[in-house]
Write a protein that holds these residues in place. Structure first.
Motif, PDB file in Angstrom:
ATOM      1  N   PHE A 295      46.150  40.076  12.899  1.00  0.00           N
ATOM      2  CA  PHE A 295      47.375  39.788  12.163  1.00  0.00           C
ATOM      3  C   PHE A 295      48.523  40.685  12.631  1.00  0.00           C
ATOM      4  O   PHE A 295      49.625  40.215  12.919  1.00  0.00           O
ATOM      5  N   GLN A 296      48.266  41.993  12.711  1.00  0.00           N
ATOM      6  CA  GLN A 296      49.351  42.937  12.952  1.00  0.00           C
ATOM      7  C   GLN A 296      49.745  43.044  14.420  1.00  0.00           C
ATOM      8  O   GLN A 296      50.934  43.008  14.746  1.00  0.00           O
ATOM      9  N   ASP A 297      48.762  43.173  15.309  1.00  0.00           N
ATOM     10  CA  ASP A 297      49.076  43.418  16.703  1.00  0.00           C
ATOM     11  C   ASP A 297      49.480  42.153  17.450  1.00  0.00           C
ATOM     12  O   ASP A 297      50.346  42.201  18.337  1.00  0.00           O
ATOM     13  N   LEU A 298      48.876  41.023  17.076  1.00  0.00           N
ATOM     14  CA  LEU A 298      49.199  39.780  17.774  1.00  0.00           C
ATOM     15  C   LEU A 298      50.356  39.022  17.138  1.00  0.00           C
ATOM     16  O   LEU A 298      51.193  38.452  17.838  1.00  0.00           O
ATOM     17  N   TYR A 299      50.413  39.028  15.793  1.00  0.00           N
ATOM     18  CA  TYR A 299      51.373  38.164  15.112  1.00  0.00           C
ATOM     19  C   TYR A 299      52.403  38.909  14.275  1.00  0.00           C
ATOM     20  O   TYR A 299      53.235  38.274  13.613  1.00  0.00           O
ATOM     21  N   LYS A 300      52.359  40.252  14.294  1.00  0.00           N
ATOM     22  CA  LYS A 300      53.357  41.073  13.599  1.00  0.00           C
ATOM     23  C   LYS A 300      53.416  40.772  12.105  1.00  0.00           C
ATOM     24  O   LYS A 300      54.481  40.782  11.483  1.00  0.00           O
ATOM     25  N   VAL A 301      52.265  40.511  11.512  1.00  0.00           N
ATOM     26  CA  VAL A 301      52.151  40.278  10.068  1.00  0.00           C
ATOM     27  C   VAL A 301      51.393  41.458   9.473  1.00  0.00           C
ATOM     28  O   VAL A 301      50.219  41.674   9.786  1.00  0.00           O
ATOM     29  N   ASP A 302      52.062  42.245   8.640  1.00  0.00           N
ATOM     30  CA  ASP A 302      51.413  43.402   8.033  1.00  0.00           C
ATOM     31  C   ASP A 302      50.322  42.954   7.063  1.00  0.00           C
ATOM     32  O   ASP A 302      50.475  41.965   6.344  1.00  0.00           O
ATOM     33  N   VAL A 303      49.235  43.720   7.041  1.00  0.00           N
ATOM     34  CA  VAL A 303      48.110  43.429   6.156  1.00  0.00           C
ATOM     35  C   VAL A 303      48.109  44.416   5.000  1.00  0.00           C
ATOM     36  O   VAL A 303      48.156  45.631   5.210  1.00  0.00           O
ATOM     37  N   LEU A 304      48.082  43.885   3.779  1.00  0.00           N
ATOM     38  CA  LEU A 304      47.888  44.699   2.582  1.00  0.00           C
ATOM     39  C   LEU A 304      46.471  44.426   2.077  1.00  0.00           C
ATOM     40  O   LEU A 304      46.199  43.380   1.503  1.00  0.00           O
ATOM     41  N   HIS A 305      45.596  45.371   2.342  1.00  0.00           N
ATOM     42  CA  HIS A 305      44.208  45.253   1.896  1.00  0.00           C
ATOM     43  C   HIS A 305      44.180  45.679   0.433  1.00  0.00           C
ATOM     44  O   HIS A 305      44.635  46.775   0.086  1.00  0.00           O
ATOM     45  N   ALA A 306      43.667  44.837  -0.440  1.00  0.00           N
ATOM     46  CA  ALA A 306      43.689  45.124  -1.874  1.00  0.00           C
ATOM     47  C   ALA A 306      42.296  44.988  -2.461  1.00  0.00           C
ATOM     48  O   ALA A 306      41.423  44.319  -1.897  1.00  0.00           O
ATOM     49  N   TRP A 307      42.119  45.616  -3.615  1.00  0.00           N
ATOM     50  CA  TRP A 307      40.838  45.530  -4.327  1.00  0.00           C
ATOM     51  C   TRP A 307      41.107  45.340  -5.807  1.00  0.00           C
ATOM     52  O   TRP A 307      42.072  45.879  -6.359  1.00  0.00           O
ATOM     53  N   GLY A 308      40.251  44.561  -6.424  1.00  0.00           N
ATOM     54  CA  GLY A 308      40.337  44.373  -7.864  1.00  0.00           C
ATOM     55  C   GLY A 308      39.129  43.598  -8.355  1.00  0.00           C
ATOM     56  O   GLY A 308      38.191  43.322  -7.607  1.00  0.00           O
ATOM     57  N   MET A 309      39.158  43.249  -9.629  1.00  0.00           N
ATOM     58  CA  MET A 309      38.067  42.520 -10.259  1.00  0.00           C
ATOM     59  C   MET A 309      38.644  41.639 -11.358  1.00  0.00           C
ATOM     60  O   MET A 309      39.756  41.889 -11.846  1.00  0.00           O
ATOM     61  N   THR A 310      37.882  40.630 -11.752  1.00  0.00           N
ATOM     62  CA  THR A 310      38.282  39.832 -12.898  1.00  0.00           C
ATOM     63  C   THR A 310      38.545  40.738 -14.099  1.00  0.00           C
ATOM     64  O   THR A 310      39.501  40.539 -14.849  1.00  0.00           O
ATOM     65  N   GLU A 311      37.719  41.757 -14.249  1.00  0.00           N
ATOM     66  CA  GLU A 311      37.859  42.682 -15.380  1.00  0.00           C
ATOM     67  C   GLU A 311      39.067  43.595 -15.262  1.00  0.00           C
ATOM     68  O   GLU A 311      39.396  44.322 -16.199  1.00  0.00           O
ATOM     69  N   LEU A 312      39.778  43.564 -14.116  1.00  0.00           N
ATOM     70  CA  LEU A 312      40.966  44.388 -13.899  1.00  0.00           C
ATOM     71  C   LEU A 312      42.237  43.543 -13.801  1.00  0.00           C
ATOM     72  O   LEU A 312      43.272  44.046 -13.370  1.00  0.00           O
ATOM     73  N   SER A 313      42.163  42.294 -14.119  1.00  0.00           N
ATOM     74  CA  SER A 313      43.328  41.397 -14.245  1.00  0.00           C
ATOM     75  C   SER A 313      44.023  40.869 -12.993  1.00  0.00           C
ATOM     76  O   SER A 313      44.986  40.142 -13.152  1.00  0.00           O
ATOM     77  N   PRO A 314      43.771  41.110 -11.731  1.00  0.00           N
ATOM     78  CA  PRO A 314      42.648  41.852 -11.167  1.00  0.00           C
ATOM     79  C   PRO A 314      43.031  43.093 -10.364  1.00  0.00           C
ATOM     80  O   PRO A 314      42.171  43.802  -9.902  1.00  0.00           O
ATOM     81  N   VAL A 315      44.338  43.377 -10.136  1.00  0.00           N
ATOM     82  CA  VAL A 315      44.713  44.359  -9.116  1.00  0.00           C
ATOM     83  C   VAL A 315      44.399  45.781  -9.558  1.00  0.00           C
ATOM     84  O   VAL A 315      44.836  46.228 -10.626  1.00  0.00           O
TER      85      VAL A 315
END
Length: 548
Positions: free
Chosen positions: A316-336
């Motif tokens: 994504f980043q090196d070939l297409y210049k699209v920054d990646v936002l890696h995120a984590w969450g759960m259903t129990e966290l609404s989720p973010v």
């Protein structure tokens, strides 16, 4: 002494009211089930949502009543987000990818009074109609000329657009208790019945505030947001609410989630940010690579639901210049819960170092507190080395499950996520495994996620999953299942050699099995439990694996 501020409850309807007042002309674009493109404004969204709120009242839907939806991402579903919750009822988004037995259980458990559905899901609705244990109304989300034959729904089938046309838009959103329930989402657990997580108006609005922040999902009125993550899965990670809060343009993909369809929609509507699970993005990247396309407008993508392979970030980043936002969450966290936005001192690091940081799930957004503990509950240091069970708390974290409030879920006020993680000195959290997926070999732990990430770095690998298979000597050993990229012939020996120098020798899988596909669950995650059942005796150990 109390402060002297106004008491204004935090309500879901206030997000829509704000959007109508300040962003009335902003566009909402939807690719419909019918295949065409629908366009209208935030002002139209507001008017139609109020019409539907009046319609719900006429159907006997009162405060606290549950209203189900089986629908794709689209403008009608968005209207229900506000018409249902804003009127005081509870929006119950139902995952249509679940097994019919689970769907029937969920509808009965939630006691849905009305279920709205896209025509795609008519067969599911017809099956549900014969299994629900209480009278339920069904509303087809379509125009009158596309209404299906009632069949088993005879006497309980209504048309969405007929309801919209029948009622006026002069509805006044009630002033509700901000702690009252606004929406309901069930977990897609692989064992046992799904559990309901009941969100409040307050928790939803606070989650929206935090998720929109620059160091979280970084959304503004200048964005064009494409939620690929389904609106039936944890409220599309809050993006429909965020778009109203900040005034962003929304683009809904409907049911067409293949790489070609998504790329065409991204380019046609000049999407700047999108969000989805890795399996969806793999399809998009495969299409873009094979067709020689690029991205003219998209600047970042939010990836969650499963660990993002470093190879995907690099592409994504090196070939297409699209920054990646890696995120984590759960259903129990609404989720973010966390988002991996780099800090200033990390921006000047080498690409390899930055990629290693981006493989982590990131820093907690404001409102989420987290810690890692050992088996005795002792808190472990944030040194990037110590690994323990991840616990969280915050104003949008569940304290109990719907209709199971007596069951104690929290541990001394903290929610146990079921994830095993480590946290570094900068506060970046990294999931090393699910507690049920970690591999125990000879008394030592091996991270299945680390094995998968290395495998996905190989140019011949499309996707990979690592499981623990029973072993007569070592208890468990890693077994890697791999889907090759189209046309690639990478061998087992070549791929095993690829691990040399990248992981400890004893972490290397003992074997690799090449497969055409991997089994996916209702939210796009690989069903490791199914693979463990299928391959538990691959290394010759006869006893069945312990229940996980």
């Amino acid at each position: 002494m109390k402060g002297l501020m106004m008491e204004q409850p935090l309500l879901v309807a206030s997000l829509l009211t704000h959007a109508e007042r300040h962003h009335a002309d902003q566009e909402i674009v939807s690719r419909r089930v019918e295949g065409d493109i629908h366009r209208y404004s935030v002002a139209d969204l507001g008017a139609r949502s109020r019409r539907m709120a009046n319609a719900l009242a006429s159907l006997g839907v009162g405060r606290g009543s549950r209203v189900g939806t089986l629908a794709w991402n689209g403008y009608r579903h968005m209207e229900l987000y506000f018409a249902v919750s804003g009127s005081g009822a509870v929006l119950h988004t139902i995952n249509p990818r679940l097994h019919i037995d689970q769907l029937a259980y969920i509808v009965d458990h939630a006691e849905d009074r009305v279920i709205f559905f896209d025509l795609t899901f008519l067969p599911i609705i017809e099956a549900l109609a014969t299994r629900v244990t209480r009278p339920t109304l069904f509303v087809a989300m379509c125009d009158p000329d596309r209404m299906p034959v009632a069949g088993p729904l005879e006497g309980s089938l209504l048309c969405y657009e007929d309801l919209i046309e029948t009622y006026p838009d002069d509805y006044v959103w009630p002033r509700l208790d901000e702690e009252s329930a606004s929406s309901l989402c069930y977990t897609s657990g692989t064992t046992g019945n799904p559990k309901g997580v009941l969100y409040s108006h307050r928790s939803t609005v606070l989650h929206t505030y935090a998720a929109a922040l620059p160091d979280a999902l970084n959304c503004s009125a200048r964005d064009v947001i494409l939620p690929v993550v389904p609106m039936f899965h944890v409220n599309a990670w809050g993006l429909p609410y965020i778009a109203c809060m900040v005034g962003a343009k929304l683009v809904f993909p409907g049911p067409a989630l293949d790489g070609k369809s998504l790329h065409e929609l991204i380019e046609a509507e000049q999407v700047t940010v999108s969000a989805g699970v890795p399996t969806v993005w793999q399809g998009l990247l495969t299409y873009v690579a094979s067709s020689g396309c690029s991205f003219s407008s998209m600047r970042r993508t939010i990836i969650g639901g499963a660990p993002c392979p470093t190879a995907m970030t690099v592409q994504f980043q090196d070939l297409y210049k699209v920054d990646v936002l890696h995120a984590w969450g759960m259903t129990e966290l609404s989720p973010v819960g966390t988002v991996c936005n780099l800090k200033p001192h990390q921006l000047a690091m080498s690409p390899e170092t930055r990629h290693a940081i981006q493989a982590k799930q990131g820093r907690a957004v404001f409102g989420i507190d987290m810690k890692i503990v050992d088996a005795n509950g002792k808190e472990l240091p944030w040194d990037g080395e110590a690994v323990g069970d991840l616990l969280v708390r915050g104003p949008w974290v569940a304290r109990a499950y719907f209709r199971d409030e007596a069951h104690q879920v929290l541990q001394d006020g903290w929610f146990p996520t079921g994830d095993v993680a480590k946290i570094d000195q900068d506060g970046f959290m990294q999931i090393t495994d699910r507690s049920k997926d970690v591999i125990k070999s000879g008394g030592e732990w091996i991270s299945s996620i680390d094995i998968e990430n290395v495998a996905c770095l190989h140019p011949g690998v499309s996707s990979a999953v690592c499981i623990g298979a029973r072993h007569p000597k070592w208890d468990e050993r890693p077994l890697l299942l791999v889907v090759r990229k189209s046309g690639n012939t990478v061998s087992k020996e070549e791929l095993l050699a690829f691990f040399d120098g990248r992981v400890a020798k004893w972490w290397k899988p003992d074997d690799i099995i090449f497969v055409e596909t991997l089994p996916l669950g209702a939210t796009g995650k690989v069903l490791k439990n199914r693979l463990r059942e299928q391959f538990h005796s691959h290394y010759g150990a006869d006893p069945a694996p312990a229940s996980r």
